[in-house]
Design a protein around this motif. Sequence first.
Motif, PDB file in Angstrom:
ATOM      1  N   ALA A   1     -32.614  26.089 -22.137  1.00  0.00           N
ATOM      2  CA  ALA A   1     -31.186  25.842 -21.928  1.00  0.00           C
ATOM      3  C   ALA A   1     -30.950  24.701 -20.943  1.00  0.00           C
ATOM      4  CB  ALA A   1     -30.510  27.116 -21.427  1.00  0.00           C
ATOM      5  N   ILE A   2     -31.703  24.682 -19.858  1.00  0.00           N
ATOM      6  CA  ILE A   2     -31.516  23.644 -18.841  1.00  0.00           C
ATOM      7  C   ILE A   2     -31.974  22.286 -19.370  1.00  0.00           C
ATOM      8  CG2 ILE A   2     -32.206  22.892 -16.517  1.00  0.00           C
ATOM      9  CD1 ILE A   2     -32.422  25.910 -15.807  1.00  0.00           C
ATOM     10  N   GLN A   3     -33.022  22.272 -20.185  1.00  0.00           N
ATOM     11  CA  GLN A   3     -33.448  21.008 -20.796  1.00  0.00           C
ATOM     12  C   GLN A   3     -32.375  20.466 -21.740  1.00  0.00           C
ATOM     13  OE1 GLN A   3     -35.713  18.926 -20.258  1.00  0.00           O
ATOM     14  NE2 GLN A   3     -37.305  19.964 -19.111  1.00  0.00           N
ATOM     15  N   LYS A   4     -31.714  21.349 -22.489  1.00  0.00           N
ATOM     16  CA  LYS A   4     -30.619  20.907 -23.363  1.00  0.00           C
ATOM     17  C   LYS A   4     -29.483  20.304 -22.539  1.00  0.00           C
ATOM     18  CE  LYS A   4     -31.367  24.101 -27.231  1.00  0.00           C
ATOM     19  NZ  LYS A   4     -30.822  25.281 -27.981  1.00  0.00           N
ATOM     20  N   CYS A   5     -29.177  20.957 -21.420  1.00  0.00           N
ATOM     21  CA  CYS A   5     -28.149  20.428 -20.515  1.00  0.00           C
ATOM     22  C   CYS A   5     -28.557  19.042 -20.009  1.00  0.00           C
ATOM     23  CB  CYS A   5     -27.952  21.358 -19.321  1.00  0.00           C
ATOM     24  SG  CYS A   5     -27.284  22.985 -19.715  1.00  0.00           S
ATOM     25  N   GLY A   6     -29.847  18.883 -19.715  1.00  0.00           N
ATOM     26  CA  GLY A   6     -30.352  17.605 -19.230  1.00  0.00           C
ATOM     27  C   GLY A   6     -30.195  16.489 -20.244  1.00  0.00           C
ATOM     28  N   PHE A   7     -30.505  16.764 -21.505  1.00  0.00           N
ATOM     29  CA  PHE A   7     -30.374  15.747 -22.548  1.00  0.00           C
ATOM     30  C   PHE A   7     -28.905  15.379 -22.782  1.00  0.00           C
ATOM     31  CE2 PHE A   7     -34.727  17.036 -23.934  1.00  0.00           C
ATOM     32  CZ  PHE A   7     -35.296  15.776 -23.861  1.00  0.00           C
ATOM     33  N   GLU A   8     -28.030  16.348 -22.687  1.00  0.00           N
ATOM     34  CA  GLU A   8     -26.596  16.056 -22.827  1.00  0.00           C
ATOM     35  C   GLU A   8     -26.122  15.121 -21.717  1.00  0.00           C
ATOM     36  OE1 GLU A   8     -24.769  19.899 -22.860  1.00  0.00           O
ATOM     37  OE2 GLU A   8     -25.602  20.455 -24.811  1.00  0.00           O
ATOM     38  N   CYS A   9     -26.555  15.406 -20.499  1.00  0.00           N
ATOM     39  CA  CYS A   9     -26.196  14.553 -19.357  1.00  0.00           C
ATOM     40  C   CYS A   9     -26.771  13.152 -19.520  1.00  0.00           C
ATOM     41  CB  CYS A   9     -26.716  15.168 -18.054  1.00  0.00           C
ATOM     42  SG  CYS A   9     -25.917  16.710 -17.574  1.00  0.00           S
ATOM     43  N   ALA A  10     -28.029  13.071 -19.945  1.00  0.00           N
ATOM     44  CA  ALA A  10     -28.698  11.769 -20.094  1.00  0.00           C
ATOM     45  C   ALA A  10     -28.017  10.915 -21.155  1.00  0.00           C
ATOM     46  CB  ALA A  10     -30.166  11.981 -20.445  1.00  0.00           C
ATOM     47  N   ALA A  11     -27.595  11.537 -22.251  1.00  0.00           N
ATOM     48  CA  ALA A  11     -26.918  10.794 -23.319  1.00  0.00           C
ATOM     49  C   ALA A  11     -25.593  10.224 -22.831  1.00  0.00           C
ATOM     50  CB  ALA A  11     -26.691  11.708 -24.523  1.00  0.00           C
ATOM     51  N   ALA A  12     -24.838  11.031 -22.110  1.00  0.00           N
ATOM     52  CA  ALA A  12     -23.547  10.575 -21.575  1.00  0.00           C
ATOM     53  C   ALA A  12     -23.735   9.452 -20.563  1.00  0.00           C
ATOM     54  CB  ALA A  12     -22.805  11.750 -20.937  1.00  0.00           C
ATOM     55  N   LEU A  13     -24.718   9.613 -19.671  1.00  0.00           N
ATOM     56  CA  LEU A  13     -24.973   8.587 -18.651  1.00  0.00           C
ATOM     57  C   LEU A  13     -25.461   7.293 -19.286  1.00  0.00           C
ATOM     58  CD1 LEU A  13     -26.755  10.667 -15.859  1.00  0.00           C
ATOM     59  CD2 LEU A  13     -24.505   9.615 -15.727  1.00  0.00           C
ATOM     60  N   GLY A  14     -26.335   7.396 -20.274  1.00  0.00           N
ATOM     61  CA  GLY A  14     -26.856   6.210 -20.944  1.00  0.00           C
ATOM     62  C   GLY A  14     -25.740   5.395 -21.569  1.00  0.00           C
ATOM     63  N   PHE A  15     -24.800   6.069 -22.196  1.00  0.00           N
ATOM     64  CA  PHE A  15     -23.649   5.385 -22.800  1.00  0.00           C
ATOM     65  C   PHE A  15     -22.811   4.668 -21.734  1.00  0.00           C
ATOM     66  CE2 PHE A  15     -19.138   5.441 -23.996  1.00  0.00           C
ATOM     67  CZ  PHE A  15     -19.183   4.713 -25.176  1.00  0.00           C
ATOM     68  N   ILE A  16     -22.556   5.358 -20.641  1.00  0.00           N
ATOM     69  CA  ILE A  16     -21.750   4.776 -19.553  1.00  0.00           C
ATOM     70  C   ILE A  16     -22.447   3.561 -18.942  1.00  0.00           C
ATOM     71  CG2 ILE A  16     -20.846   5.202 -17.227  1.00  0.00           C
ATOM     72  CD1 ILE A  16     -20.408   8.142 -18.135  1.00  0.00           C
ATOM     73  N   PHE A  17     -23.759   3.674 -18.674  1.00  0.00           N
ATOM     74  CA  PHE A  17     -24.501   2.566 -18.068  1.00  0.00           C
ATOM     75  C   PHE A  17     -24.498   1.344 -18.981  1.00  0.00           C
ATOM     76  CE2 PHE A  17     -27.389   5.766 -15.638  1.00  0.00           C
ATOM     77  CZ  PHE A  17     -26.339   6.021 -14.760  1.00  0.00           C
ATOM     78  N   ALA A  18     -24.695   1.571 -20.287  1.00  0.00           N
ATOM     79  CA  ALA A  18     -24.768   0.463 -21.236  1.00  0.00           C
ATOM     80  C   ALA A  18     -23.418  -0.243 -21.389  1.00  0.00           C
ATOM     81  CB  ALA A  18     -25.260   0.967 -22.593  1.00  0.00           C
ATOM     82  N   VAL A  19     -22.349   0.543 -21.411  1.00  0.00           N
ATOM     83  CA  VAL A  19     -21.013  -0.020 -21.649  1.00  0.00           C
ATOM     84  C   VAL A  19     -20.448  -0.698 -20.399  1.00  0.00           C
ATOM     85  CG1 VAL A  19     -18.615   0.549 -22.212  1.00  0.00           C
ATOM     86  CG2 VAL A  19     -20.479   1.574 -23.523  1.00  0.00           C
ATOM     87  N   PHE A  20     -20.672  -0.081 -19.248  1.00  0.00           N
ATOM     88  CA  PHE A  20     -20.027  -0.578 -18.027  1.00  0.00           C
ATOM     89  C   PHE A  20     -20.985  -1.299 -17.063  1.00  0.00           C
ATOM     90  CE2 PHE A  20     -17.441   3.022 -19.479  1.00  0.00           C
ATOM     91  CZ  PHE A  20     -16.189   2.410 -19.549  1.00  0.00           C
TER      92      PHE A  20
END
Length: 456
Positions: free
Chosen positions: A325-344
């Motif tokens: 469960a915590i690993q799934k939470c981690g991947f969700e966070c990483a995907a959101a952060l990756g999008f933000i870093f790339a765009v902004f």
Amino acid sequence: MKNKTETNTNSMEIKKEAWKIGVPAIIEGLFTTFTSIIDTKMVSSLGITAISAVSVTNQPRLFIFSIFFAINVTISALVARCFGQKDKRRANEHLAAAIIIATAACIVISMICVIFARPIMEICSGQEDTMDLSVMYYRIVMGGMIFNILFMLINSALRGCGYTKITMQTNIISSVINICFNYLLINGHMGFPRLEIKGAAIATVIGTIVALAVSLVKFCDEEYFVNAKYIIRERIGVSKKACIEFFDMWKNICIENLMTRVGILVCSIITARIGSFDMSIYSIGMTLMNISFAFGDGLQSASVALVGRSIGEQRIDKVTGFTVAIQKCGFECAAALGFIFAVFGRMYYSFFSTDPLFVSKGIIVCFIIAVIGPIQISQIIFNGVLKSMKCTKQTLFAGVISVTIVQPIFLFLLIFMMDMGLWGVWISIFISQLTRLLILIRLYRNYIPKLRENFL
């Protein structure tokens, strides 16, 4: 046999519990990271040289702090187990031992760092144009480290019980105080003197003093599983058994942290040779890596508390359930952060400098960090899970191989042999993070059957 609906419900409940503990810990880490970013921005008003002067103090400071980070992880894992076993006395015995050990060690180490600040900076930096500024900043921050160490230790014990909201509050207060005094002291506002880099260091120390005061107030509340009043009332001292159990776990984590920091310190020394311009781009990029780390560290706090508690309860199903469960939470966070870093990315680097070359290199760095993020967060979580299982020798092995050996070797080859400069630094980081993740996954899969046998 459980049907699919029951399994999904249990999975959602486990994930919800993981977020309940993880979110406050993530927010706590984010406030610390954002404070670092704002620190960097405020210092950047003094010029790129000032950014470089402060950034080169980070690794030697973290090298020393790694000893105490090991104490924090150890006390958090031990308290989590005691919490699962409902053994309040033993939890407080561990904490009492940790406070005495940490305080004694901190006083000695702090004095050494203040006295030998210049030789330390000469080894770690090699930048003559920033030497005096780096020495001054390092002396002030390390001279006041006792407040930071005790503040982190108390928070770690509370975090082991799952009280992450409490630790979040103290870190937010510390961050706000730090930012306020940065504003007042760096450039001199509202009648305060203009102290520049010295002001940034003093602001950091003031923030930790206030945070410690708030933590002590919480620590005196008898509502919590570990608290000062219980220790005093029950006359809990430093028992031999508690010290032995604490030391057995701490020594491997400490060696892991120190060896990891040796690798990072060597990398920092090599990286400092790429020049002040690229060093500033790298340092600002590392603040984004620290954001990913904040998410990973927050979820690691959840894994230590929940997996440690499950081991105390001897529930293997919960151990594996919380890990997934915590690993799934981690991947969700990483995907959101990756999008933000790339765009902004462009907007972020423009915040620090309008130099076109500075910004264009920064954009590429942001894309690299977006790729590294999922790997970084996942390996941090696995590291916490294995420590909860007392697999400290295994995490030591993973840290030494990836950070102490692999990363410095690749960094040396990419910078000095292939002349890749800034890009060589980031490629070596990617290789190191991936190596560590693969090793930790293998170790986790090998140990779960052994843990199951221990419970039977």
